[in-house]
Design a protein around this motif. Structure first.
Motif, PDB file in Angstrom:
ATOM      1  N   SER A 104      -0.657 -65.507  61.983  1.00  0.00           N
ATOM      2  CA  SER A 104      -0.849 -66.509  60.947  1.00  0.00           C
ATOM      3  C   SER A 104      -1.649 -65.905  59.804  1.00  0.00           C
ATOM      4  O   SER A 104      -2.630 -65.189  60.030  1.00  0.00           O
ATOM      5  N   PRO A 105      -1.259 -66.192  58.573  1.00  0.00           N
ATOM      6  CA  PRO A 105      -2.022 -65.661  57.440  1.00  0.00           C
ATOM      7  C   PRO A 105      -3.294 -66.442  57.138  1.00  0.00           C
ATOM      8  O   PRO A 105      -4.056 -66.064  56.251  1.00  0.00           O
ATOM      9  N   ASN A 106      -3.523 -67.520  57.840  1.00  0.00           N
ATOM     10  CA  ASN A 106      -4.637 -68.408  57.518  1.00  0.00           C
ATOM     11  C   ASN A 106      -5.968 -67.659  57.461  1.00  0.00           C
ATOM     12  O   ASN A 106      -6.432 -67.106  58.459  1.00  0.00           O
ATOM     13  N   ASP A 107      -6.579 -67.652  56.280  1.00  0.00           N
ATOM     14  CA  ASP A 107      -7.904 -67.080  56.064  1.00  0.00           C
ATOM     15  C   ASP A 107      -7.978 -65.610  56.483  1.00  0.00           C
ATOM     16  O   ASP A 107      -9.019 -65.134  56.915  1.00  0.00           O
ATOM     17  N   ARG A 108      -6.868 -64.881  56.362  1.00  0.00           N
ATOM     18  CA  ARG A 108      -6.860 -63.453  56.677  1.00  0.00           C
ATOM     19  C   ARG A 108      -6.695 -62.646  55.398  1.00  0.00           C
ATOM     20  O   ARG A 108      -5.864 -62.960  54.551  1.00  0.00           O
ATOM     21  N   SER A 109      -7.500 -61.596  55.295  1.00  0.00           N
ATOM     22  CA  SER A 109      -7.540 -60.798  54.066  1.00  0.00           C
ATOM     23  C   SER A 109      -7.027 -59.394  54.317  1.00  0.00           C
ATOM     24  O   SER A 109      -7.273 -58.803  55.371  1.00  0.00           O
ATOM     25  N   VAL A 110      -6.332 -58.852  53.316  1.00  0.00           N
ATOM     26  CA  VAL A 110      -5.781 -57.507  53.390  1.00  0.00           C
ATOM     27  C   VAL A 110      -6.099 -56.769  52.091  1.00  0.00           C
ATOM     28  O   VAL A 110      -5.927 -57.330  50.992  1.00  0.00           O
TER      29      VAL A 110
ATOM     30  N   PHE B 136      -1.172 -64.464  52.827  1.00  0.00           N
ATOM     31  CA  PHE B 136      -2.410 -63.732  53.079  1.00  0.00           C
ATOM     32  C   PHE B 136      -3.228 -63.620  51.795  1.00  0.00           C
ATOM     33  O   PHE B 136      -2.691 -63.681  50.685  1.00  0.00           O
ATOM     34  N   ARG B 137      -4.527 -63.459  51.965  1.00  0.00           N
ATOM     35  CA  ARG B 137      -5.405 -63.190  50.821  1.00  0.00           C
ATOM     36  C   ARG B 137      -5.313 -61.689  50.554  1.00  0.00           C
ATOM     37  O   ARG B 137      -5.804 -60.882  51.333  1.00  0.00           O
ATOM     38  N   VAL B 138      -4.692 -61.312  49.455  1.00  0.00           N
ATOM     39  CA  VAL B 138      -4.387 -59.907  49.184  1.00  0.00           C
ATOM     40  C   VAL B 138      -5.257 -59.369  48.056  1.00  0.00           C
ATOM     41  O   VAL B 138      -5.312 -59.945  46.966  1.00  0.00           O
ATOM     42  N   PHE B 139      -5.941 -58.259  48.341  1.00  0.00           N
ATOM     43  CA  PHE B 139      -6.687 -57.518  47.330  1.00  0.00           C
ATOM     44  C   PHE B 139      -5.871 -56.258  47.028  1.00  0.00           C
ATOM     45  O   PHE B 139      -5.726 -55.384  47.886  1.00  0.00           O
TER      46      PHE B 139
ATOM     47  N   THR C 183     -14.443 -62.530  50.799  1.00  0.00           N
ATOM     48  CA  THR C 183     -13.936 -62.903  52.127  1.00  0.00           C
ATOM     49  C   THR C 183     -14.873 -63.877  52.840  1.00  0.00           C
ATOM     50  O   THR C 183     -14.530 -64.406  53.901  1.00  0.00           O
ATOM     51  N   CYS C 184     -16.031 -64.107  52.285  1.00  0.00           N
ATOM     52  CA  CYS C 184     -16.940 -65.168  52.753  1.00  0.00           C
ATOM     53  C   CYS C 184     -17.231 -65.093  54.252  1.00  0.00           C
ATOM     54  O   CYS C 184     -17.186 -66.112  54.967  1.00  0.00           O
ATOM     55  N   GLY C 185     -17.506 -63.892  54.728  1.00  0.00           N
ATOM     56  CA  GLY C 185     -17.920 -63.755  56.123  1.00  0.00           C
ATOM     57  C   GLY C 185     -16.814 -63.705  57.151  1.00  0.00           C
ATOM     58  O   GLY C 185     -17.078 -63.604  58.345  1.00  0.00           O
ATOM     59  N   THR C 186     -15.540 -63.767  56.700  1.00  0.00           N
ATOM     60  CA  THR C 186     -14.434 -63.751  57.668  1.00  0.00           C
ATOM     61  C   THR C 186     -14.007 -62.339  58.046  1.00  0.00           C
ATOM     62  O   THR C 186     -13.228 -62.152  58.980  1.00  0.00           O
ATOM     63  N   GLY C 187     -14.487 -61.338  57.325  1.00  0.00           N
ATOM     64  CA  GLY C 187     -14.112 -59.961  57.626  1.00  0.00           C
ATOM     65  C   GLY C 187     -12.785 -59.581  56.995  1.00  0.00           C
ATOM     66  O   GLY C 187     -12.162 -60.355  56.268  1.00  0.00           O
ATOM     67  N   LEU C 188     -12.342 -58.368  57.296  1.00  0.00           N
ATOM     68  CA  LEU C 188     -11.113 -57.824  56.713  1.00  0.00           C
ATOM     69  C   LEU C 188     -10.092 -57.597  57.824  1.00  0.00           C
ATOM     70  O   LEU C 188     -10.300 -56.775  58.713  1.00  0.00           O
ATOM     71  N   TRP C 189      -8.986 -58.318  57.744  1.00  0.00           N
ATOM     72  CA  TRP C 189      -7.982 -58.243  58.801  1.00  0.00           C
ATOM     73  C   TRP C 189      -7.090 -57.018  58.669  1.00  0.00           C
ATOM     74  O   TRP C 189      -6.569 -56.501  59.642  1.00  0.00           O
TER      75      TRP C 189
END
Length: 251
Positions: free
Chosen positions: A10-16, A38-41, A86-92
């Protein structure tokens, strides 16, 4: 994370984070993951590339990341921005895709050219990995180091480039073993690709010239045989890279 794999993420609140996203494989991967939610940087070096990516974003939420992987200050600033957003969720996911190719006879490759090749394709990748590792550990994420078939077998005129890919394979293998206890997966992608070969019955003139001795003119140092098979479109390869990111597991 992606498609065509029995374990969908799931892309929910996951950052790449994707480096080298201004064009080609990196750009298509960034847009594909953005489309999936996904939250993409997306790492770029130029403002115009950042604006183009923002305009092309399917969700309108893609985040351009001003980044030069050969500059420690730039890497540090980019890592701080990712940590903040990413507000504390880390980097997936981290996709180390930035790269250049120095193509020339090794006799003609200057030392500064080889250093630039290694700084971009090798040292820059691991500087990014080191800077973002705390966030990757937090999310028990995955790291994709983009390589090529030239990380396994090299060709004339591509020795400088191949040296960076061979080294990337070795460092990635060590990193995979070191990070496994922390739940972080490390993958080299693609694992293999077709080795270029000439068409039957045809030998490019540049290949014939290369066998006749040292280059006569400096321009000859930068000519290489045009042995090229048709490659998949960037969009398809970007999707394949996203699949590698999604299927990365501990082994």
């Amino acid at each position: 994370m992606v498609l065509a794999h029995p374990r969908q993420h799931s892309p929910n609140d996951r950052s790449v984070v994707i480096t080298g996203a201004s064009s080609g494989l990196g750009r298509e991967c960034a847009l594909h993951l953005d489309r999936l939610g996904f939250r993409v940087f997306a790492g770029v070096r130029r403002t115009e590339d950042a604006e183009a990516l923002t305009a092309a974003s399917p969700s309108g939420q893609l985040r351009p990341l001003m980044l030069d992987v050969t500059c420690e200050d730039s890497i540090r600033d980019a890592a701080a921005q990712v940590a903040h957003e990413t507000c504390g969720t880390g980097l997936w996911g981290l996709v180390n895709n930035a790269g250049i190719c120095v193509s020339a006879s090794l006799e003609c490759v200057r030392s500064e050219q080889l250093r630039r090749q290694l700084e971009t394709n090798l040292v820059g990748h691991f500087a990014m990995t080191r800077a973002l590792l705390p966030l990757s550990r937090k999310a028990k994420g995955r790291i994709i180091n983009v390589s090529s078939g030239l990380g396994r077998i090299t060709s004339p005129y591509l020795g400088a480039y191949a040296s960076s890919q061979f080294a990337k394979e070795g460092l990635s293998d060590a990193l995979r073993r070191e990070l496994r206890p922390f739940g972080v997966a490390v993958v080299v992608s693609p694992r293999r690709s077709p080795t270029p070969s000439p068409r039957a019955g045809r030998r490019p003139a540049t290949a014939s010239a290369a066998t006749r001795g040292p280059p006569v003119c400096w321009r000859d140092c930068f000519r290489m045989p045009c042995w090229k098979r048709p490659s998949a479109p960037s969009s398809r390869r970007g999707t394949s890279l996203a699949v590698s990111l999604g299927s990365a597991e501990l082994d």
